[in-house]
Scaffold this motif. Structure first.
Motif, PDB file in Angstrom:
ATOM      1  N   GLY A  57       0.702  -0.969   0.052  1.00  0.00           N
ATOM      2  CA  GLY A  57       0.058   0.070   0.108  1.00  0.00           C
ATOM      3  C   GLY A  57       0.763   1.176  -0.081  1.00  0.00           C
ATOM      4  N   ALA A  58       0.180   2.366   0.465  1.00  0.00           N
ATOM      5  CA  ALA A  58       0.761   3.723   0.230  1.00  0.00           C
ATOM      6  C   ALA A  58       1.065   4.209   1.529  1.00  0.00           C
ATOM      7  CB  ALA A  58       0.053   4.579  -0.344  1.00  0.00           C
ATOM      8  N   VAL A  59       1.992   4.881   1.735  1.00  0.00           N
ATOM      9  CA  VAL A  59       2.414   5.446   3.159  1.00  0.00           C
ATOM     10  C   VAL A  59       2.685   7.133   3.305  1.00  0.00           C
ATOM     11  CG1 VAL A  59       4.181   5.359   5.190  1.00  0.00           C
ATOM     12  CG2 VAL A  59       3.629   3.296   3.963  1.00  0.00           C
ATOM     13  N   PRO A  60       1.883   7.762   4.052  1.00  0.00           N
ATOM     14  CA  PRO A  60       2.154   9.299   3.677  1.00  0.00           C
ATOM     15  C   PRO A  60       3.495   9.482   4.511  1.00  0.00           C
ATOM     16  CG  PRO A  60       0.826   8.794   5.573  1.00  0.00           C
ATOM     17  CD  PRO A  60       0.885   7.350   4.802  1.00  0.00           C
ATOM     18  N   VAL A  61       4.136  10.590   3.963  1.00  0.00           N
ATOM     19  CA  VAL A  61       5.455  11.030   4.029  1.00  0.00           C
ATOM     20  C   VAL A  61       5.465  12.462   4.212  1.00  0.00           C
ATOM     21  CG1 VAL A  61       8.074  10.965   3.641  1.00  0.00           C
ATOM     22  CG2 VAL A  61       6.673   8.925   3.174  1.00  0.00           C
ATOM     23  N   ARG A  62       5.825  13.051   5.351  1.00  0.00           N
ATOM     24  CA  ARG A  62       6.108  14.490   5.200  1.00  0.00           C
ATOM     25  C   ARG A  62       7.450  15.039   5.043  1.00  0.00           C
ATOM     26  NH1 ARG A  62       3.621  19.149   7.471  1.00  0.00           N
ATOM     27  NH2 ARG A  62       5.032  20.658   8.463  1.00  0.00           N
ATOM     28  N   TRP A  63       7.654  15.958   4.391  1.00  0.00           N
ATOM     29  CA  TRP A  63       9.107  16.516   3.995  1.00  0.00           C
ATOM     30  C   TRP A  63       9.103  17.988   4.550  1.00  0.00           C
ATOM     31  CZ3 TRP A  63       8.620  20.999   0.977  1.00  0.00           C
ATOM     32  CH2 TRP A  63       7.771  21.026   0.146  1.00  0.00           C
ATOM     33  N   GLU A  64      10.129  18.446   5.170  1.00  0.00           N
ATOM     34  CA  GLU A  64      10.634  19.803   5.552  1.00  0.00           C
ATOM     35  C   GLU A  64      11.823  20.215   4.961  1.00  0.00           C
ATOM     36  OE1 GLU A  64       7.841  19.191   9.727  1.00  0.00           O
ATOM     37  OE2 GLU A  64      10.008  19.045   9.820  1.00  0.00           O
ATOM     38  N   ILE A  65      11.943  21.714   4.805  1.00  0.00           N
ATOM     39  CA  ILE A  65      13.081  22.529   4.475  1.00  0.00           C
ATOM     40  C   ILE A  65      13.153  23.607   5.398  1.00  0.00           C
ATOM     41  CG2 ILE A  65      14.216  23.651   2.696  1.00  0.00           C
ATOM     42  CD1 ILE A  65      12.751  22.379   0.664  1.00  0.00           C
ATOM     43  N   ALA A  66      14.535  23.788   6.024  1.00  0.00           N
ATOM     44  CA  ALA A  66      14.722  24.820   6.849  1.00  0.00           C
ATOM     45  C   ALA A  66      15.951  25.501   6.205  1.00  0.00           C
ATOM     46  CB  ALA A  66      14.547  24.431   8.248  1.00  0.00           C
ATOM     47  N   GLU A  67      16.354  26.701   6.992  1.00  0.00           N
ATOM     48  CA  GLU A  67      17.784  27.437   6.737  1.00  0.00           C
ATOM     49  C   GLU A  67      18.521  26.770   7.667  1.00  0.00           C
ATOM     50  OE1 GLU A  67      17.380  31.464   6.261  1.00  0.00           O
ATOM     51  OE2 GLU A  67      16.625  31.517   4.058  1.00  0.00           O
ATOM     52  N   ASP A  68      18.045  26.209   8.898  1.00  0.00           N
ATOM     53  CA  ASP A  68      19.011  25.922   9.826  1.00  0.00           C
ATOM     54  C   ASP A  68      18.847  24.473  10.190  1.00  0.00           C
ATOM     55  OD1 ASP A  68      17.515  25.717  12.780  1.00  0.00           O
ATOM     56  OD2 ASP A  68      16.416  26.692  11.093  1.00  0.00           O
ATOM     57  N   GLU A  69      19.907  23.610  10.701  1.00  0.00           N
ATOM     58  CA  GLU A  69      20.006  22.193  10.976  1.00  0.00           C
ATOM     59  C   GLU A  69      18.830  21.693  11.896  1.00  0.00           C
ATOM     60  OE1 GLU A  69      23.408  18.522  10.603  1.00  0.00           O
ATOM     61  OE2 GLU A  69      24.028  21.024  11.057  1.00  0.00           O
ATOM     62  N   ARG A  70      18.563  22.694  12.592  1.00  0.00           N
ATOM     63  CA  ARG A  70      17.711  22.348  13.871  1.00  0.00           C
ATOM     64  C   ARG A  70      16.165  22.663  13.575  1.00  0.00           C
ATOM     65  NH1 ARG A  70      20.634  24.503  19.351  1.00  0.00           N
ATOM     66  NH2 ARG A  70      22.381  23.132  19.123  1.00  0.00           N
ATOM     67  N   PHE A  71      16.052  23.012  12.235  1.00  0.00           N
ATOM     68  CA  PHE A  71      14.504  23.285  11.654  1.00  0.00           C
ATOM     69  C   PHE A  71      13.968  24.240  12.709  1.00  0.00           C
ATOM     70  CE2 PHE A  71      16.134  19.642   9.571  1.00  0.00           C
ATOM     71  CZ  PHE A  71      15.521  19.757   8.384  1.00  0.00           C
ATOM     72  N   GLY A  72      14.534  25.165  13.322  1.00  0.00           N
ATOM     73  CA  GLY A  72      13.833  26.338  14.149  1.00  0.00           C
ATOM     74  C   GLY A  72      12.601  27.126  13.133  1.00  0.00           C
ATOM     75  N   ILE A  73      12.647  27.404  11.884  1.00  0.00           N
ATOM     76  CA  ILE A  73      11.878  27.954  11.153  1.00  0.00           C
ATOM     77  C   ILE A  73      11.857  27.095   9.862  1.00  0.00           C
ATOM     78  CG2 ILE A  73      11.191  29.785   9.973  1.00  0.00           C
ATOM     79  CD1 ILE A  73      12.603  31.615  11.817  1.00  0.00           C
ATOM     80  N   ILE A  74      10.824  26.412   9.840  1.00  0.00           N
ATOM     81  CA  ILE A  74      10.401  25.522   8.766  1.00  0.00           C
ATOM     82  C   ILE A  74       9.904  26.373   7.306  1.00  0.00           C
ATOM     83  CG2 ILE A  74       9.251  23.722   7.601  1.00  0.00           C
ATOM     84  CD1 ILE A  74       9.110  22.183  10.411  1.00  0.00           C
ATOM     85  N   LEU A  75      10.549  26.478   6.229  1.00  0.00           N
ATOM     86  CA  LEU A  75      10.427  27.376   5.143  1.00  0.00           C
ATOM     87  C   LEU A  75       9.306  26.588   4.227  1.00  0.00           C
ATOM     88  CD1 LEU A  75      13.688  28.487   4.579  1.00  0.00           C
ATOM     89  CD2 LEU A  75      12.213  29.734   5.666  1.00  0.00           C
ATOM     90  N   ARG A  76       9.492  25.426   3.884  1.00  0.00           N
ATOM     91  CA  ARG A  76       8.608  24.879   3.009  1.00  0.00           C
ATOM     92  C   ARG A  76       8.289  23.428   3.736  1.00  0.00           C
ATOM     93  NH1 ARG A  76       8.526  29.029   1.036  1.00  0.00           N
ATOM     94  NH2 ARG A  76       8.689  29.686  -0.830  1.00  0.00           N
ATOM     95  N   SER A  77       7.203  22.874   3.543  1.00  0.00           N
ATOM     96  CA  SER A  77       6.865  21.490   4.109  1.00  0.00           C
ATOM     97  C   SER A  77       5.682  21.164   3.247  1.00  0.00           C
ATOM     98  CB  SER A  77       6.425  21.612   5.455  1.00  0.00           C
ATOM     99  OG  SER A  77       5.278  22.379   5.670  1.00  0.00           O
ATOM    100  N   GLY A  78       5.347  19.833   2.973  1.00  0.00           N
ATOM    101  CA  GLY A  78       4.334  19.150   2.344  1.00  0.00           C
ATOM    102  C   GLY A  78       4.188  17.493   2.680  1.00  0.00           C
TER     103      GLY A  78
END
Length: 466
Positions: A19-40
């Motif tokens: 079957g299919a599994v939902p996967v979330r992705w995230e992009i940030a300017e810092d390695e700790r993901f303090g501010i997530i710029l893009r996600s989906g």
């Protein structure tokens, strides 16, 4: 951005439920993901081996970003990528590598590739080797020679589990093109070099292309349709560089110069010369790709034009005159030496369109090579320079390479004993190539040293060793 879900990589389906599994992705300017710029959120499913390919727009040019994936609250390791600049930057630092036979050694070169902190990693083919397992190397492939999709997925799993290779993938964006071992040694078009029925081989090629796509950080445009995949493409880097990536396997014309009498103790791809080899109608790239490349070279605004491709472009006779009187001069028909007219068309295109600073990056031959390409119509005039960045681990079996190279025009440097990779540094004024050789491929934490360095000045053809 790429990932693959495989909690048990050597089990069917990578240990994933159907079957299919939902996967979330995230992009940030810092390695700790303090501010997530893009996600989906996207889905990973069994049809594509639970692989995920994400193409993200709306990011600022010329910047580093960090990304990760999350499934059921579990986060993947963090990767770092960067966007290309819009205007000409002061510098581009890249590395190029090829030919990483898992059994032949450890991937210590990737330890140093990650430490080099490059803007880009170019991998020029033979990411995996499809050969049967042997006990003659440092480690052993986990499955027999693959011929179907499950087999190729298992072979990629063996390589992808290597921690040094993983570290290099996390360090920078990769630009990848396959060579022959991603499918079958010395294959071309619908032939595998061993007389397999073309229809049977194309089924194998389709499985290999699918597995390659599933395991590589490439765009959706590279997704194969059966045994066909659009793999050639170009990459822009802010006016400083244009990378033209070629596919010299899928569309090539069949080999020629096949003697009626079998040549003993000589590999089937090495053959004496014949008139058909020099046929001006023969193509390594196929008409459509040649036409695309012609347009790329004629219209490129870039300061440096980097032809990134798989096999040695420079003419090379395996047994040079006088070195083996009991044997005829032999040509490796698996390389551009099997298609000299097609090679000359590229060199003439550079000349006639006055392409700015053409440089070739190549793989395949398991040796460090630096060479200059002369005008086919005027051997005194240098048109472009070529660099082969050794091999990550694969041994060099051509004992005559250095000897023959010393007798043929074009070669400036050859070392077939070392393993490693090449560094490419571009500025508006110069191109610098540094060859990095690992101390011992039998050691996973091997050291590294600079083997040789070369410079090309903007507007001046021909390399200089410094």
């Amino acid at each position: 951005m790429w990932t693959r879900l495989a909690p048990a990589p050597f089990e069917p389906g990578g240990g994933m439920p159907p079957g299919a599994v939902p996967v979330r992705w995230e992009i940030a300017e810092d390695e700790r993901f303090g501010i997530i710029l893009r996600s989906g959120t996207t889905t990973a499913d069994h049809r594509h081996g639970y692989a995920v390919h994400i193409e993200v727009g709306g990011l600022r040019p010329g910047r580093h970003y960090f990304y990760r994936f999350l499934v059921d609250g579990i986060a993947s390791p963090v990767g770092r990528t960067r966007t290309a600049p819009l205007i000409m930057p002061d510098r581009l630092r890249a590395v190029f590598a090829s030919c990483q036979h898992y059994e032949a050694g450890y991937f210590s070169a990737h330890l140093h590739i990650a430490a080099d902190d490059p803007d880009l990693v170019l991998f020029l083919g033979d990411y995996i080797y499809e050969t049967d397992p042997t006990d003659a190397g440092i480690r052993i492939h986990r499955n027999p020679q693959p011929t179907d999709l499950d087999g190729y997925r298992l072979r990629y799993a063996t390589y992808k589990l290597d921690p040094l290779l993983q570290a290099a993938h996390r360090s920078a964006p990769w630009i990848v093109i396959p060579d022959d071992h991603e499918v079958a040694d010395n294959y071309g078009a619908d032939r595998d070099g061993h007389g397999t029925d073309p229809a049977t081989f194309l089924r194998r090629r389709a499985a290999a292309y699918q597995a390659w796509y599933e395991h590589m950080p490439v765009r959706a445009s590279a997704q194969p349709s059966g045994s066909v995949a659009r793999l050639y493409r170009s990459i822009e880097w802010g006016g400083l560089a244009r990378f033209q990536l070629l596919d010299d396997r899928q569309y090539r014309d069949p080999p020629v110069c096949q003697p009626k009498d079998r040549l003993t103790n000589i590999p089937h791809w090495l053959r004496p010369d014949c008139a058909a080899r020099r046929d001006t109608g023969r193509s390594m790239l196929g008409h459509t790709q040649e036409e695309w490349l012609d347009g790329q070279l004629a219209q490129s605004p870039a300061r440096w034009n980097i032809l990134a491709q798989q096999t040695l472009l420079l003419p090379y006779c395996r047994y040079a005159p006088g070195t083996a009187p009991e044997r005829p001069d032999l040509f490796n028909l698996d390389t551009w030496s099997g298609y000299p007219a097609a090679r000359d068309r590229i060199v003439r295109r550079w000349r006639d369109t006055r392409t700015s600073n053409p440089v070739i990056l190549s793989g395949d031959v398991h040796a460090f090579i630096a060479a200059d390409h002369a005008d086919p119509d005027d051997p005194r005039r240098i048109i472009a320079s070529e660099f082969v960045g050794g091999s990550v681990t694969s041994p060099n079996h051509d004992q005559r390479l250095a000897e023959a190279a010393g007798q043929e025009p074009g070669f400036r440097f050859v070392d077939g004993s070392a393993h490693g990779y090449g560094q490419l540094e571009l500025t508006p004024d110069r191109c610098t190539i540094t060859y990095r050789a690992v101390t011992d491929v039998r050691a996973p934490n091997s050291g590294v040293r600079d083997l040789a360095r070369f410079v090309i000045e903007n507007g001046r053809t021909g390399l200089q060793q410094v």
